[in-house]
Design a protein around this motif. Structure first.
Motif, PDB file in Angstrom:
ATOM      1  N   GLY A  29       0.804  -1.003   0.085  1.00  0.00           N
ATOM      2  CA  GLY A  29       0.249  -0.318   0.251  1.00  0.00           C
ATOM      3  C   GLY A  29       0.901   1.321  -0.152  1.00  0.00           C
ATOM      4  N   LEU A  30       2.009   1.323   0.669  1.00  0.00           N
ATOM      5  CA  LEU A  30       3.189   2.508   0.720  1.00  0.00           C
ATOM      6  C   LEU A  30       3.781   2.481  -0.853  1.00  0.00           C
ATOM      7  N   TRP A  31       3.748   1.448  -1.140  1.00  0.00           N
ATOM      8  CA  TRP A  31       4.401   1.586  -2.474  1.00  0.00           C
ATOM      9  C   TRP A  31       3.395   2.128  -3.351  1.00  0.00           C
ATOM     10  N   ALA A  32       2.172   1.953  -3.666  1.00  0.00           N
ATOM     11  CA  ALA A  32       0.971   2.497  -3.939  1.00  0.00           C
ATOM     12  C   ALA A  32       0.971   3.125  -3.944  1.00  0.00           C
ATOM     13  N   GLN A  33       1.415   4.150  -3.361  1.00  0.00           N
ATOM     14  CA  GLN A  33       0.785   5.889  -2.638  1.00  0.00           C
ATOM     15  C   GLN A  33       0.841   6.330  -4.502  1.00  0.00           C
ATOM     16  N   ASP A  34       0.272   7.913  -3.839  1.00  0.00           N
ATOM     17  CA  ASP A  34      -0.195   8.493  -4.993  1.00  0.00           C
ATOM     18  C   ASP A  34       1.373   9.718  -5.091  1.00  0.00           C
ATOM     19  N   GLY A  35       2.254   9.400  -6.130  1.00  0.00           N
ATOM     20  CA  GLY A  35       3.291  10.363  -5.809  1.00  0.00           C
ATOM     21  C   GLY A  35       4.801   9.423  -5.543  1.00  0.00           C
ATOM     22  N   GLY A  39       8.871  10.029  -7.563  1.00  0.00           N
ATOM     23  CA  GLY A  39       9.451  10.827  -6.854  1.00  0.00           C
ATOM     24  C   GLY A  39      10.727  10.079  -6.459  1.00  0.00           C
ATOM     25  N   SER A  40      11.897   9.861  -5.726  1.00  0.00           N
ATOM     26  CA  SER A  40      13.427   9.338  -5.639  1.00  0.00           C
ATOM     27  C   SER A  40      12.523   8.368  -4.040  1.00  0.00           C
ATOM     28  N   VAL A  41      13.975   7.763  -3.954  1.00  0.00           N
ATOM     29  CA  VAL A  41      13.917   7.127  -2.965  1.00  0.00           C
ATOM     30  C   VAL A  41      13.488   7.329  -1.532  1.00  0.00           C
ATOM     31  N   LYS A  42      14.603   8.427  -1.718  1.00  0.00           N
ATOM     32  CA  LYS A  42      14.478   9.457  -0.262  1.00  0.00           C
ATOM     33  C   LYS A  42      13.123  10.241   0.061  1.00  0.00           C
ATOM     34  N   ALA A  43      12.747  10.706  -0.778  1.00  0.00           N
ATOM     35  CA  ALA A  43      10.895  11.350  -0.823  1.00  0.00           C
ATOM     36  C   ALA A  43      10.583  10.245   0.300  1.00  0.00           C
ATOM     37  N   PHE A  44      10.373   9.102  -0.574  1.00  0.00           N
ATOM     38  CA  PHE A  44       9.316   7.709  -0.533  1.00  0.00           C
ATOM     39  C   PHE A  44       9.539   7.519   0.995  1.00  0.00           C
ATOM     40  N   LEU A  45      11.481   7.265   2.199  1.00  0.00           N
ATOM     41  CA  LEU A  45      11.290   7.370   2.843  1.00  0.00           C
ATOM     42  C   LEU A  45      10.984   8.441   4.192  1.00  0.00           C
ATOM     43  N   THR A  47       9.323  11.032   3.839  1.00  0.00           N
ATOM     44  CA  THR A  47       8.031  12.428   3.644  1.00  0.00           C
ATOM     45  C   THR A  47       7.126  11.463   4.639  1.00  0.00           C
ATOM     46  N   HIS A  48       6.182  12.509   4.359  1.00  0.00           N
ATOM     47  CA  HIS A  48       4.989  11.751   4.384  1.00  0.00           C
ATOM     48  C   HIS A  48       4.469  11.046   6.153  1.00  0.00           C
ATOM     49  N   GLN A  49       5.536  11.012   6.717  1.00  0.00           N
ATOM     50  CA  GLN A  49       5.104   9.472   7.572  1.00  0.00           C
ATOM     51  C   GLN A  49       5.141   9.067   7.140  1.00  0.00           C
ATOM     52  N   ARG A  50       5.461   8.181   6.264  1.00  0.00           N
ATOM     53  CA  ARG A  50       4.261   6.688   5.454  1.00  0.00           C
ATOM     54  C   ARG A  50       5.666   5.397   6.488  1.00  0.00           C
ATOM     55  N   ILE A  51       6.854   5.607   7.297  1.00  0.00           N
ATOM     56  CA  ILE A  51       7.539   5.173   7.959  1.00  0.00           C
ATOM     57  C   ILE A  51       7.795   5.526   8.878  1.00  0.00           C
ATOM     58  N   PRO A  52       7.197   4.969  10.308  1.00  0.00           N
ATOM     59  CA  PRO A  52       7.375   6.494  11.962  1.00  0.00           C
ATOM     60  C   PRO A  52       8.688   5.542  12.458  1.00  0.00           C
ATOM     61  N   GLY A  53       9.565   7.033  12.674  1.00  0.00           N
ATOM     62  CA  GLY A  53      10.858   6.469  12.900  1.00  0.00           C
ATOM     63  C   GLY A  53      11.858   6.970  11.974  1.00  0.00           C
ATOM     64  N   VAL A  74      12.305   6.096  -7.841  1.00  0.00           N
ATOM     65  CA  VAL A  74      11.104   5.114  -7.217  1.00  0.00           C
ATOM     66  C   VAL A  74      10.901   3.923  -8.419  1.00  0.00           C
ATOM     67  N   LEU A  75       9.964   4.633  -9.715  1.00  0.00           N
ATOM     68  CA  LEU A  75       9.899   3.787 -10.958  1.00  0.00           C
ATOM     69  C   LEU A  75      10.911   2.687 -11.328  1.00  0.00           C
ATOM     70  N   THR A  76      12.060   2.747 -10.802  1.00  0.00           N
ATOM     71  CA  THR A  76      12.780   2.230 -11.780  1.00  0.00           C
ATOM     72  C   THR A  76      13.591   0.891 -10.815  1.00  0.00           C
ATOM     73  N   LEU A  77      12.834   1.101  -9.348  1.00  0.00           N
ATOM     74  CA  LEU A  77      13.479  -0.242  -8.432  1.00  0.00           C
ATOM     75  C   LEU A  77      11.935  -1.417  -8.791  1.00  0.00           C
ATOM     76  N   ASP A  78      12.521  -2.772  -9.534  1.00  0.00           N
ATOM     77  CA  ASP A  78      12.208  -4.076  -9.323  1.00  0.00           C
ATOM     78  C   ASP A  78      11.730  -4.557  -8.223  1.00  0.00           C
ATOM     79  N   ALA A  79      11.247  -5.323  -7.954  1.00  0.00           N
ATOM     80  CA  ALA A  79      10.295  -5.993  -6.707  1.00  0.00           C
ATOM     81  C   ALA A  79      11.952  -6.619  -5.990  1.00  0.00           C
ATOM     82  N   ALA A  80      12.682  -6.646  -6.219  1.00  0.00           N
ATOM     83  CA  ALA A  80      14.065  -7.666  -4.933  1.00  0.00           C
ATOM     84  C   ALA A  80      14.741  -6.141  -4.601  1.00  0.00           C
TER      85      ALA A  80
END
Length: 360
Positions: A29-35, A39-45, A47-53, A74-80
């Motif tokens: 669900g986190l990966w599927a959020q809008d935007g 964005g970048s990996v740093k922004a994913f980790l 911003t927006h308190q997606r992962i507390p701490g 983020v869009l360049t990251l594969d599942a692994a």
């Protein structure tokens, strides 16, 4: 009354990354959020308190462990790569929790102070290659922050208590796997049985697959054949081989849960399959050498064509690895030792029987 801090409110709505609720479905669900994909990996980790701490104090370490550039899209990251990033986040936070948090203590001159039981931050510069911003490579002289558990002990090795705790976790997992089967057991179950928090478990293992790999490595290490099998006196070699086959029943019995589900486990986890294959190849080489020497010295009968020595060795291997689990499942555990030794006894020559004092 003021409205609560929006970051705090967002964090309270999310499960801790060290809790069972932070599962595959939640992460998806986190990966599927809008935007997120734009964005970048740093922004994913961060911003927006997606992962507390998570914050700037740990982002570099997470990205370094996952081998992912923080500016990578983020869009360049594969599942692994995505799974590795989440695993790195969990293990980094678990290390901080186990170490008592980040160490901000300094002396009067501003130098860091090692406080036992705390977790410090070590900064180092790493050589790199100049690349463009969007190619996912670390830039020249990248700064990597490494968390260091400050236990007041030497830094050149783990204290004995840490090694013991790791083994206690593995023992707890093995007991649960034997009682309930491997599938139903979660890391939370293992942590509870081991008497530690779920977060502390992630300091030692990144997840259940890592626990399984460690258990298989330990099983194979305990199953290693003695050096005597690779050379020396042929009679001593034969006796050592017979002894090991008999003792293998007890070793495999201790790891019965793994033996019973070994084939599905190897198919499901390529890394585990690599660990097991390494052990398989080493033991095939040792056994092949031993059997060839015993045949050459007239202690074992050669294989009847079209079979060869390798067929004999592989047959013995399969029986030793999978036989005890099967016999336990059908209620014939008392016959395991005899069944494992039977193929060897069947190939003995008269001289071999005399060496083992086996009656005809």
């Amino acid at each position: 009354m003021r409205d609560p801090d929006p970051y705090l409110a967002a964090a309270l709505r999310c499960p801790s990354p060290l809790a069972e609720g932070f599962d595959d479905a939640w992460v998806a669900g986190l990966w599927a959020q809008d935007g997120v994909e734009r964005g970048s990996v740093k922004a994913f980790l961060a911003t927006h308190q997606r992962i507390p701490g998570l914050g700037n104090g740990v982002l570099q370490d997470i990205c370094w462990q996952a081998r992912v550039h923080p500016r990578r899209a983020v869009l360049t990251l594969d599942a692994a790569a995505r799974a590795g990033l989440i695993a790195a986040a969990r293990s980094t936070l678990a290390a901080m929790v186990a170490g008592g948090g980040r160490d901000t203590e300094r002396d009067l001159r501003g130098a860091p102070v090692d406080v036992p039981g705390r977790c410090g931050v070590r900064v180092r510069w790493l050589p790199g290659v100049r690349r463009g911003r969007g190619d996912g490579r670390w830039p020249y002289r990248t700064r990597a922050i490494t968390l260091v558990a400050m236990t007041g002990t030497r830094r050149d090795g783990l204290p004995a208590t840490r090694t013991r705790r790791r083994e206690e976790i593995l023992d707890a997992a093995l007991a649960l796997f034997d009682e309930r089967g491997i599938g139903p057991v979660t890391t939370n179950h293992v942590a509870e049985r081991a008497g530690i928090s779920a977060g502390n478990l992630y300091y030692w293992f990144s997840g259940k697959p890592a626990i399984l790999r460690a258990l298989v490595e330990r099983w194979q290490a305990e199953s290693t054949f003695p050096v005597a099998l690779a050379g020396g006196d042929p009679v001593a070699m034969l006796r050592a081989l017979a002894h090991v086959l008999g003792e293998q029943a007890e070793v495999t019995g201790r790891y019965g849960a793994l033996a019973r589900e070994l084939v599905p486990l190897l198919r499901a986890d390529p890394d585990l399959a690599d660990v097991y294959r390494t052990s398989y190849e080493a033991r095939m080489a040792a056994l092949g050498t031993a059997v060839a020497v015993l045949v050459e010295n007239g202690l074992l009968r050669p294989a009847e064509p079209p079979l060869d020595i390798l067929d004999m060795v592989i047959g013995g291997w399969v029986l030793a690895e999978l036989g005890p689990g099967y016999l336990q499942a059908v209620g014939a555990a008392d016959r395991v030792r005899a069944v494992l030794v039977a193929p060897l006894l069947a190939q003995l020559t008269d001289r071999g029987r005399a060496a083992l004092e086996v009656r005809a």
